[in-house]
Design an enzyme around this catalytic site. Sequence first.
Site, mmCIF file in Angstrom:
data_model
loop_
_atom_site.group_PDB
_atom_site.id
_atom_site.type_symbol
_atom_site.label_atom_id
_atom_site.label_comp_id
_atom_site.label_asym_id
_atom_site.label_seq_id
_atom_site.Cartn_x
_atom_site.Cartn_y
_atom_site.Cartn_z
ATOM 1 C CE LYS A 52 20.869 73.365 51.209
ATOM 2 N NZ LYS A 52 20.808 74.096 52.470
ATOM 3 C CD GLN A 96 22.424 73.302 55.639
ATOM 4 O OE1 GLN A 96 22.510 73.802 54.527
ATOM 5 N NE2 GLN A 96 21.336 72.699 56.043
ATOM 6 C CG ASP A 119 19.606 79.695 52.713
ATOM 7 O OD1 ASP A 119 18.974 78.814 52.106
ATOM 8 O OD2 ASP A 119 20.577 79.461 53.454
#
Length: 278
Positions: A52, A96, A119
């Site tokens: 990422k 995460q 997200d």
Amino acid sequence: MARIIDGKKISLQIKDELKERVQALKEKGREVTLAVIQVGEDPASSVYVRNKKKGCEYIGIGSLSYELPEDIPMQELLALIGELNEREDVNGILVQLPLPSHMDEDAVIRAISPQKDVDGFHPQSVGALCIGQPGFVSCTPAGIIQLLKRSGIEIAGKECVVLGRSNIVGKPMGILLLRENGTVTIAHSKTENLKEVTSRADILIAAVGKPKMVTREYVKEGAVVIDVGINRDGDNKLCGDVDFEDVEPVCSAITPVPGGVGPMTIAMLLYNCVASAG
Ligand code: GUN
């Protein structure tokens, strides 16, 4: 012979488009920054987080990295998220997953401002998606829609079967396919006559997390097969939820693992980051 849908190539196209948009934003004096938080040192999470950050570098946006110890109290994580929510120089916040077991994942997700929820996991983002209002969309399913569209695969009017009902993939995938006017079935571990159900699909999305579960008996001849799984087989080799060798000869198009859906998730995360900056 099925067409192999090249997620690496399509994700690169998207990242190159984003690079141009980031450049245009810079010319207007606007910088984009993603904050990435990892708790603990799960090796798979470390790989995802590294990729990422590499993606951010590639398109020219900033990334802030927070590596927190496994045993950090949840309140400290919530306090960090609170700070990042307030910072005007931070556009997106990503925590995460999975989190260590002493943390309440739902509470952590709810703590992220929906304006920075790149997200697309916040209940407000999910709700907005369900009723067709603006908001961030979960990256993997959004990436799959891009894979289909950019491969010229028609969704409207087609039988779409999603195998798996997770909050991150299965459920938002169903809603997105519906938004594209597909006829959608979400099948799962309790579905009766599963092979019959999946064999109706013109577009079959496998997101169950079971190595090579989907064999040709699950697939209609000529179907498009999208494999979301990232698993290890008996020989510890990376594989999807689809038995590629078995299914490829009977379908019309298929995504490989690796190099299919995986790279698209990061491309759409970057897309959401750029969108969050205007
Ligand atoms: N863990 C596995 N996939 C994801 C993802 O897309 N986002 C986050 N935050 N964690 C994940």
